[in-house]
Design an enzyme around this catalytic site. Structure first.
Site, mmCIF file in Angstrom:
data_model
loop_
_atom_site.group_PDB
_atom_site.id
_atom_site.type_symbol
_atom_site.label_atom_id
_atom_site.label_comp_id
_atom_site.label_asym_id
_atom_site.label_seq_id
_atom_site.Cartn_x
_atom_site.Cartn_y
_atom_site.Cartn_z
ATOM 1 N N CYS A 211 0.798 -1.231 0.000
ATOM 2 C CA CYS A 211 0.000 0.000 0.000
ATOM 3 C C CYS A 211 0.828 1.278 0.000
ATOM 4 O O CYS A 211 0.570 2.190 -0.792
ATOM 5 C CB CYS A 211 -0.912 0.022 1.218
ATOM 6 S SG CYS A 211 -2.106 -1.287 1.251
ATOM 7 N N ARG B 226 15.715 1.195 2.996
ATOM 8 C CA ARG B 226 15.456 -0.052 2.281
ATOM 9 C C ARG B 226 14.672 -1.020 3.165
ATOM 10 O O ARG B 226 14.983 -2.213 3.245
ATOM 11 C CB ARG B 226 16.771 -0.682 1.811
ATOM 12 C CG ARG B 226 16.600 -1.682 0.655
ATOM 13 C CD ARG B 226 17.914 -2.308 0.203
ATOM 14 N NE ARG B 226 18.902 -1.294 -0.083
ATOM 15 C CZ ARG B 226 20.096 -1.221 0.503
ATOM 16 N NH1 ARG B 226 20.436 -2.109 1.430
ATOM 17 N NH2 ARG B 226 20.945 -0.263 0.174
ATOM 18 N N SER B 227 13.649 -0.527 3.824
ATOM 19 C CA SER B 227 12.827 -1.401 4.659
ATOM 20 C C SER B 227 12.049 -2.373 3.779
ATOM 21 O O SER B 227 11.786 -2.107 2.610
ATOM 22 C CB SER B 227 11.852 -0.573 5.503
ATOM 23 O OG SER B 227 10.849 -0.007 4.673
ATOM 24 N N ASP C 173 20.657 2.830 2.031
ATOM 25 C CA ASP C 173 20.378 2.477 3.412
ATOM 26 C C ASP C 173 21.568 2.880 4.269
ATOM 27 O O ASP C 173 22.543 3.442 3.766
ATOM 28 C CB ASP C 173 20.069 0.986 3.546
ATOM 29 C CG ASP C 173 19.105 0.696 4.687
ATOM 30 O OD1 ASP C 173 18.015 1.297 4.726
ATOM 31 O OD2 ASP C 173 19.451 -0.128 5.547
ATOM 32 N N ILE C 174 21.516 2.553 5.539
ATOM 33 C CA ILE C 174 22.497 3.081 6.478
ATOM 34 C C ILE C 174 23.931 2.657 6.156
ATOM 35 O O ILE C 174 24.876 3.396 6.411
ATOM 36 C CB ILE C 174 22.115 2.671 7.922
ATOM 37 C CG1 ILE C 174 22.959 3.444 8.940
ATOM 38 C CG2 ILE C 174 22.229 1.164 8.112
ATOM 39 C CD1 ILE C 174 22.429 3.337 10.351
ATOM 40 N N ALA D 53 8.294 8.991 5.515
ATOM 41 C CA ALA D 53 8.472 8.772 6.946
ATOM 42 C C ALA D 53 7.431 9.537 7.751
ATOM 43 O O ALA D 53 6.865 10.534 7.298
ATOM 44 C CB ALA D 53 9.878 9.197 7.360
#
Length: 382
Positions: free
Chosen positions: A181, A217-218, A240-241, A296
């Protein structure tokens, strides 16, 4: 009547092609309320629910499972309930005091024929491992039936997304795969922003020639979004981190020589999804005429500074479109797997296939016998 049913896949065509005009200002940045993107989808959902009710069919039922004290999850559950009520959909929130009960509640919902969609509000266990070895939240996502997974995050949909498989029933291609979603909400927003999607190009190439940076990049948003944008033809830097990857042309490669700054400076589209208050994307990296979307729950940019960049289109929140995509997925699941009219059509087709002889039309059998006889005669001559 079976023949009077208008499927949601058909009725949404007008929405998909009706892009709301978001106009950039060449002298400064423009802040956009995502509600203008969500509105036509929600109006279409209301019309579809009216159509179902006119045929004596109850509106689809979405069940939410909440087993944590996370204020963001609780707020999302409240938003979902209000939106479903406003759009004529049914919603039932099931609150669980002990997270260990979620799996049983989830399996009960999977097996309940009254339930057409399920959403689990994460995090529940976070990164705590399950018996299967993966994190327990990931295990729960894969436990949701693909026939009820409104979030589009179960193994079936996730695997098909990364393989760029868009239908469940190839080669018939009548049952679309669902997409996550939040990631889908970003795509729909970008479709409405100037200079992003080019619909004059074929499907799979609407973003051809575009460079995108997705920061985070979850498994819920960043990774699927990068894959979806790459599937639409973009070159996507996934930052990402501790690593940067390039998603492009169905391939994934690690970038050793890139930095977050170099990626953003190359990009005309930047999506931020860093879930901390402390993070701020340096405004000087953003190029004029770029599109910036903040996914976020915290603002990842200095809004005042960003809106001074000429031609920038800035979308600070995607929640309204995320809820619209959740409802859209629910209605699609209902039509594909639960609508009694569609089930009747499927059963009728199945019965017809059972009645048909294995060879189909008698001409097929005659042709097969004739060819076999000719081959046998030729073989005997030799």
């Amino acid at each position: 009547s079976i023949n009077t049913k208008l499927s949601y896949n058909e009725t949404t065509m007008s929405v998909a092609n009706d892009t709301t005009a978001i106009v950039a200002d060449p002298t400064k940045g423009v802040k956009v309320d995502a509600g203008i993107v969500a509105k036509p989808f929600r109006e279409q959902i209301k019309e579809h629910v009216k159509l179902l009710k006119s045929q004596g069919i109850d509106a689809p039922l979405l069940v939410g499972l909440l087993a944590n004290k996370d204020p963001a999850a609780k707020k999302y559950a409240e938003w979902t309930g209000r939106a479903c009520k406003a759009d004529g959909l049914r919603y039932e929130l099931r609150t669980l005091d002990d997270p260990i009960d979620v799996q049983d509640a989830l399996e009960d919902a999977n097996d309940d024929p009254r339930v057409h969609g399920i959403i689990v509000y994460y995090p529940i266990f976070g990164q705590v491992e399950s018996f299967s070895g993966e994190s327990h939240d990931d295990f729960l996502r894969d436990t949701v039936s693909f026939k009820c997974d409104v979030e589009g995050l179960c193994h079936t949909y996730r695997t098909n997304l990364y393989r760029n498989v868009r239908y469940l029933d190839y080669p018939t291609n009548t049952q679309k795969c669902l997409l996550p979603c939040t990631a889908l909400s970003v795509v729909k927003i970008l479709e409405h922003c100037p200079g992003c999607y080019d619909r004059s190009k074929p499907i799979g190439r609407h973003l051809e020639g575009k460079t995108v940076t997705v920061i985070n990049r979850s498994e819920i948003v960043g990774r699927p979004l990068a894959a979806m944008l790459a599937n639409d033809g973009a070159n996507v830097y996934s930052v990402d981190i501790n690593s940067i990857y390039l998603f492009t042309g169905g391939r994934l490669q690690k970038c050793e020589d890139e930095t977050p700054e170099s990626c953003v400076r190359k990009s005309s589209i930047v999506v931020t999804g860093v879930p901390t208050k402390a993070y701020r994307l340096p405004t000087e990296w953003i190029q004029p005429n770029s599109t910036v979307v903040n996914v976020a729950s915290f603002k990842n940019v200095d809004e005042e500074a960003l809106l001074k960049v000429p031609g920038v289109v800035y979308v600070p929140m995607v929640g309204k479109v995320t809820v619209a995509m959740l409802e859209r997925n629910l209605v699609r699941l209902f039509d594909q797997f639960h609508n009694p009219n569609q089930l009747a059509v499927t059963a009728s087709n199945s019965q017809q296939r059972k009645k048909d002889p294995w060879y189909g039309h008698p001409l097929n059998l005659y042709t097969a016998i004739a060819i076999t006889a000719l081959v046998a005669m030729e073989f005997l001559r030799k």
